[in-house]
Design an enzyme around this catalytic site. Structure first.
Site, short mmCIF file in Angstrom:
data_model
loop_
_atom_site.label_atom_id
_atom_site.label_comp_id
_atom_site.label_asym_id
_atom_site.label_seq_id
_atom_site.Cartn_x
_atom_site.Cartn_y
_atom_site.Cartn_z
N LYS A 14 0.87 -1.19 0.00
CA LYS A 14 0.00 0.00 0.00
C LYS A 14 0.89 1.23 0.00
O LYS A 14 1.91 1.27 0.71
CB LYS A 14 -0.87 -0.02 1.25
CG LYS A 14 -1.53 1.29 1.60
CD LYS A 14 -1.37 1.69 3.07
CE LYS A 14 0.00 2.21 3.41
NZ LYS A 14 0.12 2.88 4.72
N ASP A 141 -5.52 0.68 8.43
CA ASP A 141 -5.28 0.53 6.99
C ASP A 141 -5.91 -0.74 6.42
O ASP A 141 -5.86 -0.97 5.21
CB ASP A 141 -3.77 0.47 6.70
CG ASP A 141 -3.11 1.83 6.75
OD1 ASP A 141 -3.83 2.84 6.74
OD2 ASP A 141 -1.86 1.87 6.78
#
Ligand code: C5P
Length: 289
Positions: A14, A141
């Site tokens: 990410k 996240d």
């Protein structure tokens, strides 16, 4: 036909292309405004049906990680069993390719990929809202990693708005092999909060528009990370100086930094140049999505 097939899912790195810290909640978590994307490079989760849950770690970055009950993958699997009243287990293998505590969501992506692949293995489809709530309980996240596509992210990580299609763009990820503690970086952040600054539809129309929009935004966690982990200055300077690098920035709470490139060829060339000079650093190239 194999009655107990292996299923696999990639836990993609990410990347926070920008990250504005916009406020702080009473529980200590921060309100974020961030464009989060993924690289087609990451860890690999392989699962097979079994009576119990178990986890095995392999891969170049597995060394520093515990496969015990505190591992986010096992917590994700147990959470999913509870959510869906599943009695089946799974043998889970994590091929750890991403550096740990590195600002590119390795642990979060692993947990999210585990949820996705176990839904397939156990043939369950829990309500999306329940799955997202489980994801958020595992980490801020994890919700965006569960969706596994570029999103404008708000709140502490639960507000997800899919972006327009991204222009073709390749990322070079570089980590100096120094672990960074996310809570410590948030704690060391000083100064006022930033305004939210989501990209506009027209910012996605070409690579150049995209870079110009990102250039006028920033990562608020970069200054505290550079203070606590000074090698980040060198990483950013190195990436910035690579041929054809359009933008250099830190991701998340660091220490991984990234460069953006308009072609795969230029990103790979930049990686080769970097590797000649900084042999001990970790790096990877991927297309963003
Ligand atoms: O949720 P996660 O475990 O990934 O977060 C790690 C730490 O990062 C939290 O304990 C908190 O200190 C900080 N954090 C924050 N605000 C967020 C996300 C994380 O303060 N939105």
């Amino acid at each position: 036909m194999n009655e107990n097939p292996l299923l696999q899912e990639v836990a993609s790195a990410k990347i926070n292309l920008f990250l504005h810290v916009c406020g702080r909640r009473d529980n200590g978590y921060h309100e974020l405004d961030s464009l989060m994307v993924f690289a087609d490079y990451g860890d690999v989760i392989t699962v097979q049906s079994a009576d119990d849950l178990s986890l095995t770690l392999i891969g170049p970055m597995a060394g520093d990680l515990s496969a015990g009950e505190d591992n986010l993958i096992l917590r994700a699997a147990q959470g999913l069993q509870a959510l869906s009243s599943v009695t089946q287990g799974a043998t889970i293998t994590l091929e750890k390719n991403l550096p740990i505590a590195a600002g590119i969501g390795g642990g979060s992506a692993d947990a999210a990929a585990t949820l996705r692949v176990l839904c397939r293995l156990w043939d369950i489809s829990p309500p999306e809202a329940d799955l997202q709530a489980l994801a958020l309980s595992l980490g801020a996240d994890v919700p965006v990693c569960l969706r596994n596509r570029a999103a404008h992210v708000t709140g502490i990580g639960e507000g997800l708005t899919p972006t327009q299609d991204l222009p073709d763009c390749w990322v070079l990820l570089v980590n100096p092999r120094e672990a960074v503690s996310t809570p410590a970086i948030f704690k060391a952040r000083q100064g006022s909060f930033s305004a939210a600054a989501p990209l506009l539809a027209e910012d996605y129309q070409s690579f150049d528009h995209f870079i110009a929009a990102l250039d006028s935004r920033h990562n608020d966690l970069s200054p505290p990370a550079q203070m606590l982990c000074p090698v980040i200055d060198r990483v950013l300077a190195k990436i910035h100086g690579l041929p054809n690098c359009a933008l250099a920035r830190m991701s998340g709470s660091g220490a991984t930094c990234f460069g953006l490139f308009s072609s795969q060829e230029s990103a790979i060339k930049a990686q080769q140049t970097l590797e000649k000079e900084t042999k001990s650093w970790w790096s990877a190239v991927g297309k963003i999505f």
